[in-house]
Design a protein around this motif. Structure first.
Motif, PDB file in Angstrom:
ATOM      1  N   LYS A  16      14.922  49.878  -3.817  1.00 18.80           N
ATOM      2  CA  LYS A  16      14.407  48.540  -4.102  1.00 18.80           C
ATOM      3  C   LYS A  16      13.128  48.647  -4.921  1.00 18.80           C
ATOM      4  O   LYS A  16      12.194  49.373  -4.562  1.00 18.80           O
ATOM      5  CB  LYS A  16      14.127  47.802  -2.797  1.00 18.80           C
ATOM      6  CG  LYS A  16      13.665  46.359  -3.003  1.00 18.80           C
ATOM      7  CD  LYS A  16      13.498  45.662  -1.672  1.00 18.80           C
ATOM      8  CE  LYS A  16      13.045  44.220  -1.855  1.00 18.80           C
ATOM      9  NZ  LYS A  16      14.062  43.416  -2.543  1.00 18.80           N
ATOM     10  N   ARG A  37      20.224  48.916  -3.218  1.00 16.46           N
ATOM     11  CA  ARG A  37      19.065  48.649  -2.357  1.00 16.46           C
ATOM     12  C   ARG A  37      19.234  49.266  -0.965  1.00 16.46           C
ATOM     13  O   ARG A  37      18.849  48.684   0.043  1.00 16.46           O
ATOM     14  CB  ARG A  37      18.795  47.153  -2.218  1.00 16.46           C
ATOM     15  CG  ARG A  37      17.972  46.565  -3.354  1.00 16.46           C
ATOM     16  CD  ARG A  37      18.818  46.212  -4.539  1.00 16.46           C
ATOM     17  NE  ARG A  37      18.074  45.428  -5.513  1.00 16.46           N
ATOM     18  CZ  ARG A  37      18.635  44.798  -6.531  1.00 16.46           C
ATOM     19  NH1 ARG A  37      19.933  44.848  -6.710  1.00 16.46           N
ATOM     20  NH2 ARG A  37      17.897  44.117  -7.386  1.00 16.46           N
ATOM     21  N   MET A  40      14.139  51.741   0.497  1.00 12.93           N
ATOM     22  CA  MET A  40      13.015  50.844   0.237  1.00 12.93           C
ATOM     23  C   MET A  40      11.727  51.542   0.639  1.00 12.93           C
ATOM     24  O   MET A  40      11.701  52.346   1.582  1.00 12.93           O
ATOM     25  CB  MET A  40      13.205  49.553   1.042  1.00 12.93           C
ATOM     26  CG  MET A  40      12.125  48.497   0.850  1.00 12.93           C
ATOM     27  SD  MET A  40      12.576  46.908   1.626  1.00 12.93           S
ATOM     28  CE  MET A  40      12.395  47.305   3.376  1.00 12.93           C
ATOM     29  N   ALA A 141      18.162  43.923  -0.575  1.00 13.54           N
ATOM     30  CA  ALA A 141      18.003  42.967  -1.673  1.00 13.54           C
ATOM     31  C   ALA A 141      17.162  41.785  -1.205  1.00 13.54           C
ATOM     32  O   ALA A 141      17.065  41.505  -0.007  1.00 13.54           O
ATOM     33  CB  ALA A 141      19.362  42.485  -2.166  1.00 13.54           C
TER      34      ALA A 141
END
Length: 262
Positions: A16, A37, A40, A141
């Motif tokens: 992400k 994604r 992260m 996301a």
């Protein structure tokens, strides 16, 4: 409906906020394109990092083969990390959405922290995260697992700009040619190859679109121009957030058919 179009771009974003990986084929899963994604970066408090606050993340070039996450960036040693699902499970936040991620350990945390100049950890999605509407699911996301953009929409925008911008400014999952400028706005259901996708809502645009995805430098466009003609419901809208309704393989050149309009 008889209008047809063609799939001309497929992009997955394993990390992400990092750059996209262009694909020629991709598996469409209930959570979007496989591995999209899935990773992260988070602060010590569990809040996500993105280009909104760290424009230099645009320079990151991640790829993920299902086992190893590789992140390249100009001027730094490449990160090669074997993903794990046995680390600590952290409570993390994407905007106001609570979800969970498996901590990927100290080595990637040190690499990203040094590169971005801020203390952060790398996490891998785990668990289940429903979308706010539509009964879908997504990983890290912002809101929906897919973003669909018409090639003609960008062409129309570029005709209004002093300097044209590349498609990567808008970070789409799927780019379709043949819908016409902003044709994606009036579509409810698309068949892409053998998969059905439902358009859920227009995508609200932020400062990320003003970030050069090669250098991390920022300007005023395209938000200034988009605001003059694409301000809808108090937001600047460009492209459509979408959900998979059936799954399967996608490939560049797949026919795209409008099944239902709004």
């Amino acid at each position: 409906m008889t209008q047809k179009a063609t799939l001309t771009e497929l992009n997955v974003y394993p990390l992400k906020g990092g750059g996209g990986t262009p694909l020629t084929t991709a598996e469409l899963t209930p959570r979007g394109l496989r591995h999209d994604r899935e990773f992260m970066l988070v602060t010590p408090e569990g809040r996500f990092l993105s280009q909104r606050d760290h424009a230099e993340m645009a320079r990151l070039r991640p790829s993920y083969d299902g086992e190893v996450l590789t992140v390249e960036v100009a001027g730094a040693e490449t990160l090669v990390h074997k993903a794990t699902d046995t680390g600590d499970v952290l409570d993390v936040m994407v905007h106001r959405h609570e979800c969970q991620g498996v901590d990927q350990g100290d080595d990637p945390a040190r690499w990203f922290s040094a590169l971005l100049g801020t203390d952060c950890r790398l996490v891998r999605f785990t668990g289940h995260r429903p979308t706010s509407r539509g009964g879908g699911e997504t990983m890290f996301a912002d809101s929906y697992p897919l973003l669909v953009l018409s090639a003609e929409s960008l062409a129309d925008l570029n005709a209004r700009l002093d300097e044209p911008l590349p498609m990567n400014r808008f970070r789409p999952s799927l780019v379709v040619e043949g819908l016409g400028p902003y044709g994606e706005d009036s579509v409810r259901l698309l068949r892409v190859g053998g998969c059905v996708i439902e358009m859920m809502k227009a995508c609200a645009r932020c400062v990320v679109t003003t970030t050069d995805q090669d250098t991390g430098e920022r300007g005023r466009e395209p938000l200034r121009t988009l605001a003059s003609y694409r301000t809808i419901d108090r937001g600047i809208r460009f492209g459509q957030n979408a959900l998979p309704r059936t799954t399967g393989e996608l490939a560049l050149g797949d026919p795209v058919e409008i099944l239902e309009t709004k």
